[in-house]
Enzyme design. Sequence first.
Site, PDB file in Angstrom:
ATOM      1  N   LYS B  78     -12.031  -1.013   4.613  1.00 44.17           N
ATOM      2  CA  LYS B  78     -11.541  -0.583   3.301  1.00 44.17           C
ATOM      3  C   LYS B  78     -12.386  -1.203   2.192  1.00 44.17           C
ATOM      4  O   LYS B  78     -12.717  -2.389   2.260  1.00 44.17           O
ATOM      5  CB  LYS B  78     -10.067  -0.978   3.146  1.00 44.17           C
ATOM      6  CG  LYS B  78      -9.391  -0.407   1.902  1.00 44.17           C
ATOM      7  CD  LYS B  78      -7.922  -0.801   1.857  1.00 44.17           C
ATOM      8  CE  LYS B  78      -7.219  -0.209   0.634  1.00 44.17           C
ATOM      9  NZ  LYS B  78      -5.794  -0.620   0.583  1.00 44.17           N
ATOM     10  N   SER B 152      -2.505   3.274  -0.071  1.00 37.44           N
ATOM     11  CA  SER B 152      -3.842   3.335  -0.637  1.00 37.44           C
ATOM     12  C   SER B 152      -4.965   3.295   0.403  1.00 37.44           C
ATOM     13  O   SER B 152      -6.087   3.666   0.085  1.00 37.44           O
ATOM     14  CB  SER B 152      -4.034   2.179  -1.612  1.00 37.44           C
ATOM     15  OG  SER B 152      -4.026   0.952  -0.916  1.00 37.44           O
ATOM     16  N   SER B 176       0.628   0.149   1.931  1.00 36.24           N
ATOM     17  CA  SER B 176      -0.689   0.795   1.904  1.00 36.24           C
ATOM     18  C   SER B 176      -1.439   0.853   3.234  1.00 36.24           C
ATOM     19  O   SER B 176      -2.447   1.555   3.334  1.00 36.24           O
ATOM     20  CB  SER B 176      -1.582   0.121   0.862  1.00 36.24           C
ATOM     21  OG  SER B 176      -1.271   0.593  -0.420  1.00 36.24           O
TER      22      SER B 176
END
Lengths: 93, 481
Positions: B78, B152, B176
Amino acid sequence: MISEEQVRNVANLARLGLTDAEVEKMSGQLGAILDSIEQIQELDLANVPPTSNPLNLTNVVRPDEPHRELPREEALRPAPDDADGLFGVPRID
Amino acid sequence: MAGDILGLTAYELAREIAAGNVSAREAAEVANARVEEVEGEVNAFVTTTPEIALDRAARVDEGDGAKKPWDGVPMAVKDVLSTRGVRTTCGSKILEGFEPLYDASALLNYGEDLVMVGKANMDEFAMGSSTENSAYGVTRNPWDLGRVPGGSSGGSAAAVAAGEGWWALGTDTGGSVRQPAALCGIVGLKPTYGRVSRYGLIAFASSLDQIGPMTRDVRDSALLLQAIAGHDPKDSTSANVEVPDYLSELEGGVSGLRVGVVTELMGEGIDPGVREVVERTVKGLEGAGAEVGEVSLPHSRYGLPAYYIVAPAEVSSNLARFDGVRYGLRVPAGGVHEMYRQTREEGFGDEVKRRIMLGTYALSSGYYDAYYAQAQKVRTKIIEDFRAAFSRYDVLVSPTSPSVAFEIGSKTGDPLAMYAQDICAVPVSLAGLPAISVPGGLSEGLPVGVQLISDHFTEPMLLRAARAVEEVADFDFALKP
């Protein structure tokens, strides 16, 4: 509800530029979010201690031993303005 | 062999690499080729790093044989995790060209040998539930390219579902990791707060943020947690608690395990199709020998409002560092204050601005007690609810997300509708507990995640229960699209 004047005041505290259109939109949206958040006021929590860390860790310290950190040139590399080996900024107003 | 390895789990691939049947280079080439093939449709990455993947794979192959059991498996990371010398944007324009000076501690068990295929797309600074709040375009759900992957960590989830890397790291502040895992049909684990070092994780809400594995199955999740868990003197909130073997009791089953279904998270606001999958899964666990009952978390309905005070308050403080001075974007202006204002106006997107405003308001003079202090007390009540529940049950069950993946654009105009995506996830985050989302089956042809929650630092038991869910679930991992 939160007025456009309040929005401008908070934006100033946050050093955040907003266009007039953003101020108007923000006023409505923040108002709606705050209305939904209000429900926590209905709880009587006068004698409940607050939680800031879910594991209740407090005052974690490490030994105070000197060690090498980033060299100055390295630390300055990502800076937009690295004037004279320092972080350069515009005039302080 | 190379063509076949795409169907292996990360655990299986790691075994093949360790046994010398597959080289790390072959694995990296297969991953890079898959990225090439599907990335145009999926957009899981802000930055792809095919050369880095190959270089590091070569180093694994040339290694002295003392390999860690996860070495050589290509990974998506990420874009909120700092990677030395590799652009790290947090999905934000304000960090468009930023190259960190060090690696996040969670990556260091891999050292220089982490075979990274790319930096995964995300909602800007991890704020959002759809990955639509990225300055680098929306990521599409590999199951249905017209739908969001969740967020997210939507890029990480989509990458795993599409086979762009065998596994990924995401971060979870209020769901997330878990919600995008649910929406993309993969396994997502949020470890206990403090289990994984946050050093080098660009902070969103520091009292909630935690890095977690996003994987094809539960065994992969256990292996990746093994690779990233541990105490770090560089993160004062990281827990100095011994790291157990996460794989050893995985196949232990759920016979006698006390499983509590959370009443408040099975009713209003949860789609019937999602509820059905969770109920069917629970029946399956009962059939496998678990003792099933119902449990109430009376304050869970205050979780979302408390979260939307605590998290933005921490955001307003943490994101003060993006001011055009030390790194990232600077918009030139005559004076320093105008430079701050214009840089932040230009660099941040709508949702980030909303949360900075909300947090600044909640912390401002005259409002602090009514909002922030009250929310911190709600947090205590939520922890007490969980404590009571864990006196009767080992593992709690709920849906991960109230719905399956939704259409791109369908919630962007309504922040409150978007926030409601995390209604089942945030109470867990506020209490710092570990939780895992496991695919339980399909509804409307799309994956549904089942969330399991357990007490602090009981991940071995949580993973064992999750493995049992996998056994009873009406779901098998298959690459999409």
